[in-house]
Design an enzyme around this catalytic site. Structure first.
Site, PDB file in Angstrom:
ATOM      1  N   GLU A  89       0.833  -1.192   0.000  1.00 17.96           N
ATOM      2  CA  GLU A  89       0.000   0.000   0.000  1.00 17.96           C
ATOM      3  C   GLU A  89       0.877   1.255   0.000  1.00 17.96           C
ATOM      4  O   GLU A  89       1.887   1.319   0.700  1.00 17.96           O
ATOM      5  CB  GLU A  89      -0.868  -0.032   1.259  1.00 17.96           C
ATOM      6  N   ASP A 217      13.601  -2.606  13.965  1.00 20.10           N
ATOM      7  CA  ASP A 217      14.583  -1.713  13.327  1.00 20.10           C
ATOM      8  C   ASP A 217      14.044  -0.285  13.352  1.00 20.10           C
ATOM      9  O   ASP A 217      13.916   0.375  12.325  1.00 20.10           O
ATOM     10  CB  ASP A 217      14.864  -2.163  11.894  1.00 20.10           C
TER      11      ASP A 217
END
Length: 309
Positions: A89, A217
């Protein structure tokens, strides 16, 4: 590649917009399609499919909590000649700013999510009647993840472990140091690690660690906001210690103070937080050494020395 994307996405419309983007690991481009805008990441490495499949699994896990907003993953496509593309998306994002406090709250809620499932499980065990099954989210009682994920381009083994210090020392620090040994044969790194690894359990004495679902991360390049609220992306998820998430966020800047204030309002710092933060930052320095070279040798070894004081 555009012909391949048209076929894989079953779209007549495929019109690039915005400029091409290049991150540290992959390149990216946004396209208009019949079904709306998408964002396509491309990586030509041989392990690109594995890397993107780990990202898909991470996004799906984060999305399933309903607590944080991530791009919806759509498809991983093998490319002729090697590598892969990952279609997701498209979200119109800008740098994190006014939504930093909200993101801090959301990340704390994410890190508490599995703990709340454990509390719910205990309540149900004390209640007469059958416990709910099926699509209900289940408490995860181990550290790891159900698939390999990549922090950068380095695959991370996520084999389930019962205790966090073992998981972190073996599958995060030792794994990075094995790569450094292979590529650099750095004697000082080897000697410091032999002294440090036996001290790691001491940093966790008296601390109960409930596995928390992590982004994995969370540096400033992987967070953003739009008019709706904060967004996180490019995860390398696993179940680990919530404090691990904050290490890279504090290392390289880009997070307003309001993010940490809001986070610690919900999850206060536990005793020994600062020393463990150094340990978690060591992983990120080692990972950067393996990705970007010797400029990260000095901070890696310096962090090990500080932990040994």
């Amino acid at each position: 590649m555009e012909q391949l994307l048209r076929a894989e996405l079953r779209t007549a419309t495929l019109r690039a917009f915005g400029g091409p983007g290049a991150g540290c690991i992959s390149e990216g481009r946004a396209y208009d399609t019949d079904a709306g805008p998408v964002f396509v990441k491309v990586n030509r490495r041989t392990q690109a499919r594995q890397m993107f499949e780990g990202e898909v699994a991470s996004l799906e896990a984060l999305r399933s909590t309903g607590l944080v907003r991530v791009p919806r993953p759509m498809k991983v496509i093998d490319l002729p000649g090697g590598g892969a593309a990952f279609v997701m998306e498209h979200l119109k994002m800008k740098s994190l700013s006014s939504q930093a406090s909200k993101l801090g709250e959301q990340m704390a809620d994410l890190h508490l999510y599995n703990q709340k499932l454990r509390e719910k499980l205990k309540e149900e065990e004390n209640t007469v009647g059958r416990r709910g099954e099926g699509a209900e989210p289940q408490y995860v009682d181990k550290f790891g993840f159900h698939t390999v994920t990549c922090c950068g381009f380095i695959p991370q083994v996520n084999e389930w472990q019962d205790d966090w210090p073992t998981f972190f020392a073996r599958h995060r620090l030792q794994a990075q140091l094995d790569l450094i040994e292979k590529d650099y044969a750095d004697r000082e790194a080897r000697e410091l690690w032999s002294r440090l690894q036996v001290k790691i359990p001491d940093l966790f004495c008296g601390l109960e660690i409930v596995p928390a679902l992590l982004h994995g991360d969370l540096w400033s390049g992987n967070v953003a906001e739009d008019d709706v609220g904060p967004i996180i992306y490019d995860p390398a998820s696993f179940y680990g210690h919530s404090e691990f998430e904050l290490a890279i966020a504090l290392m390289f800047g880009g997070f307003p103070r309001s993010f940490f204030t809001a986070y610690h309002r919900k999850i206060p710092k536990a005793p020994g937080f600062d020393q463990r933060l150094l340990l978690y930052q060591l992983f990120n320095y080692l990972n950067h050494w393996n990705h970007f070279g010797r400029e990260y040798r000095s901070p890696s070894l310096g962090t090990m020395r500080r932990l040994l004081k």
